[in-house]
Design a protein around this motif. Structure first.
Motif, PDB file in Angstrom:
ATOM      1  N   GLU A  11      -2.199  -8.233 -11.002  1.00 29.47           N
ATOM      2  CA  GLU A  11      -0.839  -7.792 -10.685  1.00 29.47           C
ATOM      3  C   GLU A  11       0.003  -7.730 -11.952  1.00 29.47           C
ATOM      4  OE1 GLU A  11       1.150  -9.758  -7.478  1.00 29.47           O
ATOM      5  OE2 GLU A  11       2.781  -8.274  -7.515  1.00 29.47           O
ATOM      6  N   ASN A  12       0.649  -6.601 -12.139  1.00 24.11           N
ATOM      7  CA  ASN A  12       1.575  -6.439 -13.261  1.00 24.11           C
ATOM      8  C   ASN A  12       2.983  -6.666 -12.704  1.00 24.11           C
ATOM      9  OD1 ASN A  12       3.254  -5.576 -15.293  1.00 24.11           O
ATOM     10  ND2 ASN A  12       1.887  -3.911 -15.920  1.00 24.11           N
ATOM     11  N   ARG A  13       3.423  -7.945 -12.723  1.00 23.39           N
ATOM     12  CA  ARG A  13       4.668  -8.312 -12.038  1.00 23.39           C
ATOM     13  C   ARG A  13       5.905  -7.692 -12.670  1.00 23.39           C
ATOM     14  NH1 ARG A  13       3.114 -12.298  -8.530  1.00 23.39           N
ATOM     15  NH2 ARG A  13       1.217 -13.359  -9.188  1.00 23.39           N
ATOM     16  N   PHE A  14       5.850  -7.397 -13.950  1.00 22.22           N
ATOM     17  CA  PHE A  14       7.062  -6.915 -14.643  1.00 22.22           C
ATOM     18  C   PHE A  14       7.062  -5.399 -14.815  1.00 22.22           C
ATOM     19  CE2 PHE A  14       6.263 -11.298 -15.833  1.00 22.22           C
ATOM     20  CZ  PHE A  14       7.488 -11.886 -15.514  1.00 22.22           C
ATOM     21  N   HIS A  15       6.074  -4.735 -14.253  1.00 24.58           N
ATOM     22  CA  HIS A  15       5.968  -3.272 -14.330  1.00 24.58           C
ATOM     23  C   HIS A  15       6.041  -2.741 -15.745  1.00 24.58           C
ATOM     24  CE1 HIS A  15       6.398  -3.947 -10.173  1.00 24.58           C
ATOM     25  NE2 HIS A  15       7.711  -4.121 -10.185  1.00 24.58           N
ATOM     26  N   SER A  74      -3.880  -2.704 -13.742  1.00 25.59           N
ATOM     27  CA  SER A  74      -2.927  -3.370 -14.641  1.00 25.59           C
ATOM     28  C   SER A  74      -1.685  -2.522 -14.874  1.00 25.59           C
ATOM     29  CB  SER A  74      -3.585  -3.651 -15.999  1.00 25.59           C
ATOM     30  OG  SER A  74      -4.618  -4.581 -15.842  1.00 25.59           O
ATOM     31  N   LEU A  75      -1.825  -1.215 -14.676  1.00 28.03           N
ATOM     32  CA  LEU A  75      -0.661  -0.335 -14.863  1.00 28.03           C
ATOM     33  C   LEU A  75       0.110  -0.146 -13.558  1.00 28.03           C
ATOM     34  CD1 LEU A  75      -2.313   2.464 -17.060  1.00 28.03           C
ATOM     35  CD2 LEU A  75      -0.912   0.539 -17.834  1.00 28.03           C
ATOM     36  N   ALA A  76      -0.510  -0.565 -12.427  1.00 23.91           N
ATOM     37  CA  ALA A  76       0.071  -0.259 -11.112  1.00 23.91           C
ATOM     38  C   ALA A  76       1.191  -1.234 -10.727  1.00 23.91           C
ATOM     39  CB  ALA A  76      -1.037  -0.302 -10.064  1.00 23.91           C
ATOM     40  N   ARG A  77       2.015  -0.760  -9.807  1.00 22.48           N
ATOM     41  CA  ARG A  77       3.007  -1.647  -9.177  1.00 22.48           C
ATOM     42  C   ARG A  77       2.332  -2.247  -7.945  1.00 22.48           C
ATOM     43  NH1 ARG A  77       8.612  -0.340 -10.114  1.00 22.48           N
ATOM     44  NH2 ARG A  77       8.681   1.149 -11.825  1.00 22.48           N
ATOM     45  N   GLY A  78       2.440  -3.534  -7.779  1.00 20.55           N
ATOM     46  CA  GLY A  78       1.820  -4.182  -6.613  1.00 20.55           C
ATOM     47  C   GLY A  78       0.429  -4.689  -6.939  1.00 20.55           C
ATOM     48  N   PRO A  79      -0.032  -5.630  -6.116  1.00 21.22           N
ATOM     49  CA  PRO A  79      -1.311  -6.289  -6.414  1.00 21.22           C
ATOM     50  C   PRO A  79      -2.543  -5.455  -6.054  1.00 21.22           C
ATOM     51  CG  PRO A  79      -0.370  -7.186  -4.401  1.00 21.22           C
ATOM     52  CD  PRO A  79       0.613  -6.164  -4.892  1.00 21.22           C
ATOM     53  N   THR A  80      -3.612  -5.730  -6.781  1.00 22.44           N
ATOM     54  CA  THR A  80      -4.910  -5.104  -6.495  1.00 22.44           C
ATOM     55  C   THR A  80      -5.971  -6.190  -6.532  1.00 22.44           C
ATOM     56  OG1 THR A  80      -4.312  -3.010  -7.530  1.00 22.44           O
ATOM     57  CG2 THR A  80      -6.661  -3.463  -7.350  1.00 22.44           C
ATOM     58  N   GLN A 110      -4.762  -9.227 -19.998  1.00 23.14           N
ATOM     59  CA  GLN A 110      -4.078 -10.536 -19.898  1.00 23.14           C
ATOM     60  C   GLN A 110      -3.185 -10.701 -21.124  1.00 23.14           C
ATOM     61  OE1 GLN A 110      -7.530 -13.088 -19.379  1.00 23.14           O
ATOM     62  NE2 GLN A 110      -7.023 -13.459 -17.223  1.00 23.14           N
ATOM     63  N   ALA A 111      -3.702 -10.319 -22.288  1.00 19.34           N
ATOM     64  CA  ALA A 111      -2.923 -10.456 -23.526  1.00 19.34           C
ATOM     65  C   ALA A 111      -1.728  -9.503 -23.530  1.00 19.34           C
ATOM     66  CB  ALA A 111      -3.816 -10.184 -24.732  1.00 19.34           C
ATOM     67  N   LEU A 112      -1.792  -8.451 -22.708  1.00 20.07           N
ATOM     68  CA  LEU A 112      -0.673  -7.499 -22.621  1.00 20.07           C
ATOM     69  C   LEU A 112       0.310  -7.897 -21.514  1.00 20.07           C
ATOM     70  CD1 LEU A 112      -2.811  -4.266 -23.111  1.00 20.07           C
ATOM     71  CD2 LEU A 112      -0.946  -4.970 -24.623  1.00 20.07           C
ATOM     72  N   GLY A 113       0.121  -9.108 -20.957  1.00 17.64           N
ATOM     73  CA  GLY A 113       1.096  -9.668 -20.020  1.00 17.64           C
ATOM     74  C   GLY A 113       0.780  -9.458 -18.556  1.00 17.64           C
TER      75      GLY A 113
END
Ligand code: ATP
Ligand SMILES: Nc1ccn([C@@H]2O[C@H](COP(=O)(O)O)[C@@H](O)[C@H]2O)c(=O)n1
Length: 678
Positions: A75-79, A33-39, A58-61
């Protein structure tokens, strides 16, 4: 409240793959969830605890798609993380609360972490102090630094921190906080603890530096998304590893289990105790999580000493170690484990209490316990105290008890091992499958307990009929006696009559002295008139009043008194002095007339018995009553080893009686010329 009823088993046999590792599942979701790019995370543990972590991110976006219960696309799309709309629920999970606090401490928004009743009692001071030193604005709202935790926006800076207690959760919290801090964070561990966070950081592209006992993490580095497969949870496998190792004749294989050395301390302890374990590591790719399979063969174990230094690598396994230490020869000492007192429960207190219920001699120490193994394990009713590992450890021990045991409040097992009861069934049933349909019977077969005075065959023929409530004992015993033309004695009537009198007089059953003096002052008469037992108390013949709900509710407490049973024993035996009879009850074949050759144990499916009792229009909690009758110390309800077991669930009364007559004929009972059932 959910409970497990555990039927004893001789051994554990079979092959399984345990569900994903709980510690690693939490961390995989957090770091992805903290990474750039999908896992893509496979092998995720969909337990209540880990689902709390999933929902929180999920609640953290963060985008988290659940492809199937064990596969997640993250994936964390907004970094970046977004302020949560409401408090984040950590459920029962200390790991989640302590690790996510490290992540949220350096965020530019407010957040609040809450937990269930058990988590709300757990100490958070150990993360608050170092996080505050890093510049976090974090406050524990509960008493004595317990949750909820309130976090205000803050900018963190690196610190040097020596952990006062070895704790992977505190270390991980500070590593994650260090990732969001300016400069370097240096964490010194007193002794090595599980290193999943470090390994996962490497997997996601950030390598903490190791300098002896110190770990250094540089702030501001970013993680890169990369697929990850969670290995099977060694701490879940531990129940089968320890159980199989301690049960002679067992043979189980566990596939795909995590074999990280910082987690497998249990294996060393078991090998020291004499266990036979073969380990094959199948995958140890670089700094990833090693995994492989284990083959365990059961044998007799011996006691051992577990020292403070070993604790961090087997902390979660201590409840099951305590359980199987009870089966080993000699003494096992667990020391330096005070940390156990602040887990999901006070695991020292809870395990000591439960082991004592199973009849295991155990001494409680401030930092552990001393278990004296090798004594028979008594069937018991115990509580999980809301702790999943206590529930599972006691289930393993219950397999070796002398009858059915019950573990109450087992909903918590889902926090780490949702399929536990299914696997327990699979591995323990495998051993008795060779006798299908008889496993229930086998579990109740007991050598008749030693008694005095009743071992010889009675002078007159006695037919003993035992069984649980509403199995049909009275009905068939009465019909059998009629067919044989001999007397019918319902021993339960005597216990009921005494109970009725005590209840009627308002005697407090919990006060032993009042109970005994009330029984002593009762005038109890038992006479056989017209081939049936009649009971009088203080001159009054008892009738239907002894089947009242009040008597049903109290009779098993009364009959559990060893003092009363000893008093009634000669009275029951005397009834057979000058006549043949059929006597029915709970202990006739095992304690009253253990020497008779004519014994039956009548049973029926619990649901069928429940229906039969309802049909009779009686208010009777038969499950409770059976439980008490089976788990009391004095002459508990058991099927004698030499009794004929009859499952009457799908039989008519006539069929049962005919079956009994047939057996009596085979065993040489002096049958009248014409015995018919009517
Ligand atoms: N196959 C069967 N064998 C015996 N009883 C049966 C059978 N089928 C139905 N019943 C009915 O089940 C009911 C319960 O039987 P009964 O009262 O004899 O049980 P019990 O074992 O003596 O119970 P308790 O110990 O609680 O007094 C009776 O109404 C009986 O007629
Ligand atoms: N041999 C026995 C018989 C009965 N009891 C106790 O009495 C209760 C009532 O018996 P019923 O057969 O009339 O249901 C029973 O639940 C036992 O607690 C006993 O202990 N031993």
């Amino acid at each position: 409240m959910k409970s497990f009823t555990i039927v004893p088993a001789a051994r554990l046999v079979g092959e399984i793959a345990v569900p994903g590792d709980k510690s690693i599942s939490h961390r995989a979701v957090m770091l992805a969830s903290l990474a750039r790019g999908p896992t893509r995370v496979t092998g995720f543990l969909p337990s209540e605890d880990c689902l709390c972590t999933l929902r929180a991110f999920q609640a953290l976006g963060v985008d988290i798609e659940v492809e199937d219960p064990t596969t997640l696309s993250i994936e964390n799309r907004f970094h970046r993380l977004f302020p949560p709309r409401e408090a984040l629920d950590c459920g029962n999970s200390g790991t989640m609360m302590r690790l996510i606090a490290g992540i949220l401490a350096g965020q530019p928004f407010r957040s609040r972490l809450v937990g269930d009743a058990s988590l709300s009692k757990r100490p958070m001071g150990r993360i608050l102090e170092p996080l505050e030193r890093m510049g976090a604005h974090i406050r524990a709202e509960g008493e004595k630094e317990t949750p909820p935790l309130a976090l205000e926006p803050a900018e963190l800076h690196g610190i040097e921190y020596e952990l006062p207690v070895a704790s992977a959760q505190v270390k991980s919290c500070l590593l994650l906080a260090g990732l969001h801090a300016q400069g370097t964070t240096r964490i010194v561990e007193p002794s090595p603890t599980r290193d999943h966070t470090e390994r996962l950081l490497v997997h996601f592209g950030v390598r903490p530096l190791r300098e002896g006992r110190a770990l250094l993490i540089q702030g501001g580095l970013s993680l890169e998304g990369r697929d990850f497969c969670v290995p099977g949870d060694f701490s879940s496998a531990a129940f089968w590893i320890a159980g199989a190792a301690a049960m002679p004749g067992s043979e189980i294989r566990i596939r795909g289990v995590g074999l990280n050395r910082t987690r497998t301390g249990l294996l060393g302890v078991l090998l020291r105790m004499g266990a036979q374990i073969e380990e094959s590591v199948e995958e140890a790719s670089g700094e990833g999580e090693p995994r492989g399979s284990l083959l365990i063969r059961g044998g007799k174990l011996r006691g051992t000493q577990i020292t403070k230094e070993e604790i961090p690598n087997l902390i979660d396994e201590l409840p099951v170690i305590a359980a199987i230490a009870s089966l080993a020869d000699g003494e096992t000492q667990i020391r330096g484990a005070e940390e156990l007192r602040v887990k999901e429960s006070d695991r020292i207190r809870c395990m000591v209490e439960n082991l004592r219920r199973f009849g295991v001699p155990v001494d409680e120490l401030p930092d552990g316990m001393i278990v004296e193994g090798g004594h028979p394990i008594r069937a018991a009713r115990v509580s999980s105290f809301g702790d999943h590992r206590v529930a599972m450890a006691c289930s393993i021990l219950a397999l070796r008890a002398d009858g059915r045991s019950r573990i109450d409040d087992v909903g918590c097992v889902d926090t780490s091992y949702p399929g536990f009861s299914k696997d327990l069934h699979k591995l323990s049933q495998a051993a008795v499958e060779s006798a299908p349909g008889w496993k229930d019977y086998l579990s109740w077969v007991q050598p008749s307990p030693k008694t005095s005075g009743g071992e010889q065959e009675p002078r007159r023929p006695v037919v003993a009929v035992d069984g649980p409530s509403a199995s049909g004992k009275s009905t068939v015993a009465k019909a059998l006696a009629k067919a044989l033309g001999i007397a019918y004695c319902n021993s339960g009537l005597v216990y009921r009559a005494i109970t009725w009198s005590l209840v009627d007089k308002g005697v407090d059953l919990d006060r032993e002295q009042s109970f005994k003096s009330a029984v002593r002052s009762m005038k109890l008469e038992c006479r056989i008139e017209e081939n049936e037992l009649h009971v009088r108390i203080d001159g009054k013949e008892v009738g239907q009043e002894v089947r009242s709900p009040a008597v049903n509710a109290a009779v098993s407490r009364v009959s559990a008194s060893p003092w009363l049973r000893k008093r009634l024993l000669p009275l029951f035996r005397k009834l057979a002095d000058d006549r043949a009879l059929v006597m029915e009850g709970r202990d006739i074949g095992t304690a009253v007339f253990p020497g008779t050759r004519f014994k039956f144990y009548i049973d029926a499916d619990p649901k069928v018995r429940e229906q039969r009792r309802q049909k009779q229009g009686e208010s009777d909690s038969i499950e409770e009553r059976d439980w008490e009758d089976r788990s009391r110390k004095a002459a508990p309800l058991r099927c004698a080893a030499d009794a004929v077991f009859i499952d009457s669930s799908r039989m008519t009364v006539e069929e049962v009686v005919l079956r009994m007559l047939e057996e009596l004929r085979k065993r040489g009972f002096p049958l009248p010329k014409e015995s018919s059932v009517s």
